[in-house]
Scaffold this motif. Structure first.
Motif, mmCIF file in Angstrom:
data_model
loop_
_atom_site.group_PDB
_atom_site.id
_atom_site.type_symbol
_atom_site.label_atom_id
_atom_site.label_comp_id
_atom_site.label_asym_id
_atom_site.label_seq_id
_atom_site.Cartn_x
_atom_site.Cartn_y
_atom_site.Cartn_z
ATOM 1 N N ARG A 87 28.264 54.105 53.740
ATOM 2 C CA ARG A 87 29.075 54.085 52.691
ATOM 3 C C ARG A 87 30.577 54.271 53.272
ATOM 4 O O ARG A 87 30.852 55.390 53.982
ATOM 5 N N VAL A 88 31.511 53.295 53.147
ATOM 6 C CA VAL A 88 32.821 53.610 53.764
ATOM 7 C C VAL A 88 33.916 53.704 52.561
ATOM 8 O O VAL A 88 33.996 52.732 51.773
ATOM 9 N N PRO A 89 34.565 54.865 52.609
ATOM 10 C CA PRO A 89 35.518 55.274 51.489
ATOM 11 C C PRO A 89 36.680 54.048 51.656
ATOM 12 O O PRO A 89 37.161 53.767 52.684
ATOM 13 N N GLN A 112 39.154 33.681 45.096
ATOM 14 C CA GLN A 112 40.611 33.178 45.319
ATOM 15 C C GLN A 112 40.835 33.340 46.750
ATOM 16 O O GLN A 112 42.040 33.758 47.148
ATOM 17 N N GLY A 113 39.706 33.719 47.692
ATOM 18 C CA GLY A 113 40.275 34.082 49.105
ATOM 19 C C GLY A 113 40.434 35.266 49.509
ATOM 20 O O GLY A 113 40.927 35.687 50.532
ATOM 21 N N LYS A 114 40.345 36.265 48.396
ATOM 22 C CA LYS A 114 40.700 37.672 48.724
ATOM 23 C C LYS A 114 39.575 38.588 47.915
ATOM 24 O O LYS A 114 38.857 38.372 47.103
ATOM 25 N N TRP A 115 39.545 39.921 48.317
ATOM 26 C CA TRP A 115 38.460 40.865 48.001
ATOM 27 C C TRP A 115 39.279 41.835 46.789
ATOM 28 O O TRP A 115 40.369 42.425 46.900
ATOM 29 N N TYR A 116 38.253 41.900 45.687
ATOM 30 C CA TYR A 116 39.073 42.619 44.533
ATOM 31 C C TYR A 116 37.829 43.736 44.194
ATOM 32 O O TYR A 116 36.557 43.677 44.164
ATOM 33 N N ILE A 117 38.223 44.865 43.809
ATOM 34 C CA ILE A 117 37.340 45.708 43.253
ATOM 35 C C ILE A 117 37.810 46.014 41.598
ATOM 36 O O ILE A 117 39.030 46.420 41.397
ATOM 37 N N TYR A 118 36.756 46.081 40.691
ATOM 38 C CA TYR A 118 37.030 46.214 39.309
ATOM 39 C C TYR A 118 36.448 47.595 39.074
ATOM 40 O O TYR A 118 35.257 48.108 39.595
ATOM 41 N N TYR A 119 37.025 48.444 38.162
ATOM 42 C CA TYR A 119 36.493 49.878 38.000
ATOM 43 C C TYR A 119 37.120 50.079 36.788
ATOM 44 O O TYR A 119 37.879 49.824 36.196
ATOM 45 N N ALA A 120 36.228 51.501 36.207
ATOM 46 C CA ALA A 120 37.019 51.973 34.939
ATOM 47 C C ALA A 120 37.272 53.569 35.333
ATOM 48 O O ALA A 120 36.848 54.040 36.228
ATOM 49 N N ALA A 121 38.245 53.954 34.565
ATOM 50 C CA ALA A 121 38.835 55.384 35.079
ATOM 51 C C ALA A 121 39.604 55.778 33.689
ATOM 52 O O ALA A 121 39.920 55.136 32.809
ATOM 53 N N GLY A 122 39.665 57.298 33.905
ATOM 54 C CA GLY A 122 40.537 57.930 32.867
ATOM 55 C C GLY A 122 41.629 58.770 33.097
ATOM 56 O O GLY A 122 41.650 59.133 34.237
ATOM 57 N N LYS A 123 42.416 59.295 32.193
ATOM 58 C CA LYS A 123 43.730 60.026 32.646
ATOM 59 C C LYS A 123 43.272 61.552 32.812
ATOM 60 O O LYS A 123 43.971 62.148 33.364
ATOM 61 N N GLU A 124 42.239 61.826 32.110
ATOM 62 C CA GLU A 124 41.850 63.261 32.258
ATOM 63 C C GLU A 124 40.275 63.302 32.606
ATOM 64 O O GLU A 124 39.550 62.620 32.379
ATOM 65 N N ASP A 142 42.005 40.861 55.065
ATOM 66 C CA ASP A 142 40.650 39.871 54.697
ATOM 67 C C ASP A 142 39.596 40.583 54.926
ATOM 68 O O ASP A 142 38.563 40.034 54.894
ATOM 69 N N SER A 143 39.523 41.978 54.797
ATOM 70 C CA SER A 143 38.160 42.885 54.842
ATOM 71 C C SER A 143 38.050 43.462 53.629
ATOM 72 O O SER A 143 38.677 43.880 53.103
ATOM 73 N N PRO A 144 36.900 43.498 53.201
ATOM 74 C CA PRO A 144 36.211 44.239 52.289
ATOM 75 C C PRO A 144 36.358 45.770 52.096
ATOM 76 O O PRO A 144 36.284 46.187 51.195
ATOM 77 N N PHE A 145 36.814 46.156 53.284
ATOM 78 C CA PHE A 145 36.926 47.493 53.579
ATOM 79 C C PHE A 145 38.591 47.808 53.390
ATOM 80 O O PHE A 145 38.863 49.159 53.821
ATOM 81 N N GLY A 146 39.104 46.903 53.011
ATOM 82 C CA GLY A 146 40.676 47.539 52.851
ATOM 83 C C GLY A 146 41.757 47.425 53.767
ATOM 84 O O GLY A 146 41.228 46.753 54.920
ATOM 85 N N PRO A 147 42.614 48.067 53.647
ATOM 86 C CA PRO A 147 42.944 48.999 52.581
ATOM 87 C C PRO A 147 43.257 48.232 51.440
ATOM 88 O O PRO A 147 43.596 46.967 51.383
ATOM 89 N N TYR A 148 43.186 49.109 50.083
ATOM 90 C CA TYR A 148 43.257 48.069 48.965
ATOM 91 C C TYR A 148 44.600 48.616 48.266
ATOM 92 O O TYR A 148 45.162 49.892 48.263
ATOM 93 N N ALA A 149 45.221 47.856 47.540
ATOM 94 C CA ALA A 149 46.395 47.894 46.749
ATOM 95 C C ALA A 149 45.984 47.931 45.125
ATOM 96 O O ALA A 149 45.410 47.252 44.800
#
Length: 362
Positions: A87-89, A112-124, A142-149
């Protein structure tokens, strides 16, 4: 029993290192040409690891998995389906904001040629979990290990022109159908002050991997006897499964913290039909995958194929005990298809039972 045969029995009984043997190096080194050596690597046992909400994506013969813990999203890669890799953060939740806490069920996709991560989160932090929304991250390389924006919160409501009207949403999963990109997720009809609120399945069109471009359409509610009757009626964790000219949404129902958690199925009446029309989806008459006396609370799945693409496999999680809660582990097993193109998941295989590794795995 001769020495070599004893060695084979030990290896098969352990199911390789996945069942708890610290390392095959603790056994006498086998002769490289010994056929019995390969026999030990042809089996594995469930569970394969601790965790929940398993997600795996196969790309260019490599398996990428995604998960979360302690406010962090991680990605791993492996050529072996039974060993998901280190597991790589890749992303840490911010200190404040809508996505600062409760990071749930991330999925990694290549779109579409890029890596994306979909997730759920909350403010509290913690419960009640009434603030959950869904977002997307984009790799800046072009890496699945990011960095991610951070591309921000996805719109999951009924009035696209009013962004503040976004609704509670988790388990967003994107998919293409007939050239159109869609997002499907689990959500509430209205935001509420209690997390004991009924969950439905919604779908919307996307204009790109980080933008929902239509109001949501509700396509499923927990209405069947096998979906209801507990503490909370819910549909969640929808995942597209498409094969043999048929399209399915496999989803979880009943309560995730109870042993009754299970999978249901929606079948699109025709792959050319509009998936945003609820009547085009036909619900199964019974669960398609559910607990046994030995494997409890099965649900929240993802799908992939064996290394040689000849087999279909389901990843899912199960509860560790009958006690209510979220202590779970991750499992996988092969599934098949009927002659007319419907998936057959069978029953969850008990822990410790040796299973042949996916075809083509080395």
């Amino acid at each position: 029993m001769n020495r070599q045969l004893k060695k084979l029995v030990v290896l098969v009984a352990c199911g390789g290192w996945l069942l708890g043997c610290k390392s095959s190096a603790t056994l006498p080194a086998p002769v490289a040409t010994d056929a019995r050596e390969t026999a030990s690597s042809r089996y594995f046992t469930n569970p394969i690891m601790d965790g929940a909400d398993p997600w795996v994506l196969k790309k260019d013969s490599v398996y990428y998995s995604c998960g979360s813990g302690n406010g962090t999203i991680y990605v791993s890669q492996s050529t072996k389906l039974t060993e998901l890799g280190t597991r790589v953060p890749v992303w840490k939740a911010p200190a404040s904001g809508w996505n600062a806490h409760n990071i749930w069920a991330p999925e990694i996709h290549y779109l579409q040629g890029k890596w994306y991560i979909y997730y759920a989160a909350g403010k509290e932090p913690g419960g009640p979990f009434i603030h959950q929304r869904s977002g997307v991250l984009e790799s800046t390389t072009d890496s699945p290990f990011g960095p991610y924006a951070d591309k921000g919160m996805l719109y999951t409501g009924d009035s696209l022109q009013t962004p503040s009207s976004v609704r509670w949403a988790i388990d967003v999963s994107p998919f293409y159908l007939n050239g159109q990109l869609y997002a499907v997720w689990s959500g509430w009809e209205k935001n509420a002050s209690t997390d004991r609120t009924k969950q439905h399945l919604y779908i919307a069109k996307m204009s790109n991997p980080w933008t929902i471009a239509s109001n949501r359409a509700k396509i499923s509610s927990p209405t069947e006897p096998w979906e209801t009757g507990g503490e909370l009626d819910l549909n969640e964790g929808p995942e597209l499964l498409k094969k043999k000219e048929k399209a399915f949404l496999i989803y979880s129902c009943r309560e995730s913290w109870l042993k009754e958690y299970r999978l249901g199925q929606l079948t699109l009446s025709d792959t050319l039909a509009d998936p945003m029309v609820a009547s085009n989806w036909v619900k199964s008459s019974a669960p398609v995958f559910q607990a046994t006396a030995n494997v409890l609370g099965v649900g929240h799945c993802s799908f992939t194929t064996s290394p040689d693409n000849t087999e279909d496999w389901i990843f899912y999680h199960a509860k560790k005990s009958e006690k209510p809660g979220w202590q779970r582990d991750i499992r996988l097993q092969k599934f098949t298809w009927t002659a007319d193109g419907y998936p057959v998941f069978g029953e969850p295989v008990p822990s410790g039972v040796p299973l042949p590794v996916p075809s083509g795995q080395r």
